[in-house]
Design a protein around this motif. Sequence first.
Motif, PDB file in Angstrom:
ATOM      1  N   LEU A   1      10.106 -35.560  29.188  1.00  0.00           N
ATOM      2  CA  LEU A   1      11.245 -35.345  28.147  1.00  0.00           C
ATOM      3  C   LEU A   1      11.451 -34.049  27.954  1.00  0.00           C
ATOM      4  N   ALA A   2      12.463 -33.080  28.314  1.00  0.00           N
ATOM      5  CA  ALA A   2      12.386 -31.850  27.899  1.00  0.00           C
ATOM      6  C   ALA A   2      13.843 -31.565  27.443  1.00  0.00           C
ATOM      7  N   MET A   3      13.701 -30.545  26.113  1.00  0.00           N
ATOM      8  CA  MET A   3      14.803 -30.015  25.413  1.00  0.00           C
ATOM      9  C   MET A   3      14.330 -28.759  24.839  1.00  0.00           C
ATOM     10  N   ASP A   4      15.468 -27.948  24.722  1.00  0.00           N
ATOM     11  CA  ASP A   4      15.414 -26.736  23.947  1.00  0.00           C
ATOM     12  C   ASP A   4      15.010 -26.825  22.564  1.00  0.00           C
ATOM     13  N   GLU A   5      14.700 -25.865  21.908  1.00  0.00           N
ATOM     14  CA  GLU A   5      14.458 -25.945  20.350  1.00  0.00           C
ATOM     15  C   GLU A   5      15.808 -26.527  19.636  1.00  0.00           C
ATOM     16  N   LYS A   6      16.836 -26.074  19.841  1.00  0.00           N
ATOM     17  CA  LYS A   6      18.018 -26.404  19.067  1.00  0.00           C
ATOM     18  C   LYS A   6      18.170 -28.038  19.335  1.00  0.00           C
ATOM     19  N   ASN A   7      18.032 -28.350  20.547  1.00  0.00           N
ATOM     20  CA  ASN A   7      18.064 -29.772  20.738  1.00  0.00           C
ATOM     21  C   ASN A   7      16.987 -30.691  20.234  1.00  0.00           C
ATOM     22  N   ALA A   8      15.687 -30.309  20.201  1.00  0.00           N
ATOM     23  CA  ALA A   8      14.619 -30.802  19.593  1.00  0.00           C
ATOM     24  C   ALA A   8      14.923 -31.087  18.036  1.00  0.00           C
ATOM     25  N   CYS A   9      15.558 -30.129  17.391  1.00  0.00           N
ATOM     26  CA  CYS A   9      15.614 -29.953  16.112  1.00  0.00           C
ATOM     27  C   CYS A   9      16.741 -31.049  15.809  1.00  0.00           C
TER      28      CYS A   9
ATOM     29  N   ALA B   1      15.201 -34.532  16.349  1.00  0.00           N
ATOM     30  CA  ALA B   1      14.264 -34.803  15.227  1.00  0.00           C
ATOM     31  C   ALA B   1      15.079 -34.922  14.030  1.00  0.00           C
ATOM     32  N   SER B   2      16.270 -34.359  13.745  1.00  0.00           N
ATOM     33  CA  SER B   2      17.309 -34.402  12.729  1.00  0.00           C
ATOM     34  C   SER B   2      17.833 -35.949  12.547  1.00  0.00           C
ATOM     35  N   LYS B   3      18.320 -36.445  13.627  1.00  0.00           N
ATOM     36  CA  LYS B   3      18.831 -37.599  13.995  1.00  0.00           C
ATOM     37  C   LYS B   3      17.835 -38.789  13.495  1.00  0.00           C
ATOM     38  N   MET B   4      16.637 -38.548  14.187  1.00  0.00           N
ATOM     39  CA  MET B   4      15.440 -39.749  14.047  1.00  0.00           C
ATOM     40  C   MET B   4      14.889 -39.692  12.625  1.00  0.00           C
TER      41      MET B   4
ATOM     42  N   ILE C   1      10.389 -27.306  14.510  1.00  0.00           N
ATOM     43  CA  ILE C   1       9.807 -28.153  14.970  1.00  0.00           C
ATOM     44  C   ILE C   1       8.282 -28.122  14.207  1.00  0.00           C
ATOM     45  N   ASP C   2       8.051 -28.643  13.092  1.00  0.00           N
ATOM     46  CA  ASP C   2       6.779 -28.687  12.219  1.00  0.00           C
ATOM     47  C   ASP C   2       6.009 -30.056  12.836  1.00  0.00           C
ATOM     48  N   ASP C   3       4.946 -30.089  12.004  1.00  0.00           N
ATOM     49  CA  ASP C   3       4.032 -31.599  12.346  1.00  0.00           C
ATOM     50  C   ASP C   3       4.916 -32.604  12.226  1.00  0.00           C
ATOM     51  N   PHE C   4       5.633 -33.081  11.162  1.00  0.00           N
ATOM     52  CA  PHE C   4       6.395 -34.168  11.027  1.00  0.00           C
ATOM     53  C   PHE C   4       7.518 -34.244  12.308  1.00  0.00           C
TER      54      PHE C   4
ATOM     55  N   ALA D   1       7.247 -32.890  15.252  1.00  0.00           N
ATOM     56  CA  ALA D   1       6.489 -33.039  16.392  1.00  0.00           C
ATOM     57  C   ALA D   1       6.129 -34.583  16.561  1.00  0.00           C
ATOM     58  N   SER D   2       5.624 -35.229  15.299  1.00  0.00           N
ATOM     59  CA  SER D   2       5.349 -36.515  15.472  1.00  0.00           C
ATOM     60  C   SER D   2       6.695 -37.357  15.830  1.00  0.00           C
ATOM     61  N   ALA D   3       7.853 -37.170  15.357  1.00  0.00           N
ATOM     62  CA  ALA D   3       8.871 -37.935  15.553  1.00  0.00           C
ATOM     63  C   ALA D   3       9.503 -37.927  17.144  1.00  0.00           C
ATOM     64  N   LEU D   4       9.016 -36.553  17.666  1.00  0.00           N
ATOM     65  CA  LEU D   4       9.506 -36.174  19.248  1.00  0.00           C
ATOM     66  C   LEU D   4       8.582 -37.165  19.905  1.00  0.00           C
ATOM     67  N   SER D   5       7.067 -37.258  19.605  1.00  0.00           N
ATOM     68  CA  SER D   5       6.241 -37.733  20.314  1.00  0.00           C
ATOM     69  C   SER D   5       6.443 -39.479  20.301  1.00  0.00           C
ATOM     70  N   GLU D   6       6.903 -39.956  19.157  1.00  0.00           N
ATOM     71  CA  GLU D   6       7.071 -41.126  18.893  1.00  0.00           C
ATOM     72  C   GLU D   6       8.492 -41.685  19.752  1.00  0.00           C
ATOM     73  N   LEU D   7       9.478 -40.649  19.981  1.00  0.00           N
ATOM     74  CA  LEU D   7      10.558 -41.074  20.832  1.00  0.00           C
ATOM     75  C   LEU D   7       9.901 -41.600  22.256  1.00  0.00           C
ATOM     76  N   GLY D   8       9.149 -40.664  22.934  1.00  0.00           N
ATOM     77  CA  GLY D   8       8.572 -40.705  24.077  1.00  0.00           C
ATOM     78  C   GLY D   8       7.588 -42.064  24.055  1.00  0.00           C
ATOM     79  N   ASN D   9       6.970 -42.400  23.206  1.00  0.00           N
ATOM     80  CA  ASN D   9       6.254 -43.586  23.114  1.00  0.00           C
ATOM     81  C   ASN D   9       7.161 -44.653  23.018  1.00  0.00           C
ATOM     82  N   MET D  10       8.406 -44.801  22.288  1.00  0.00           N
ATOM     83  CA  MET D  10       9.238 -45.940  22.462  1.00  0.00           C
ATOM     84  C   MET D  10      10.139 -46.119  23.747  1.00  0.00           C
TER      85      MET D  10
END
Length: 156
Positions: free
Chosen positions: A61-69, A72-75, A83-86, A88-97
């Motif tokens: 799953l690929a996204m630029d910085e703006k889209n990643a933020c 993560a904001s929505k999640m 994208i801090d540790d928190f 980054a964890s949310a984005l990783s969990e999105l992949g897991n789900m």
Amino acid sequence: MATLKAEHVNPFLMAAKKVIQDVCFIDVEVKRPIIKETTFGDDIWVIIIGVTGEIKGQVLLAMDEKNACGVASKMCMMEVLQIDDFAASALSELGNMIMGNAATVFSAKGIGIDITPPTLSHGEVEFKSTYVKSLCVPMGVGDIQVDLFLALKEDN
């Protein structure tokens, strides 16, 4: 070089659309798939998850910085400006789900797959697959764009 079958693509698309809609509370439009190199620039975040079992390969799953933020904001239900540790964890969990949901769809069809823990990459990187081409499926998430890359083949 192996090609992807629709019955192997659709469970990932269904799972990605459902999970993104459910966790980000937005409608998702699946756009036209294209064969695309998995080469990413400096400001791209990539969630990488391996697939093993009756189907093998990687899902990105690929996204630029703006889209990643934005994702993560929505999640996280709060504004994420970097994208801090928190986040980054949310984005990783999105992949897991997404991958967990896809594995459930495959299981219901009698196809067993396992997934690896997600790896989150940021910055210039290129992934090469010698046995299968990568199919890129752009997904419009409101004003957010997420690209789903599938590099998979059936285990013979």
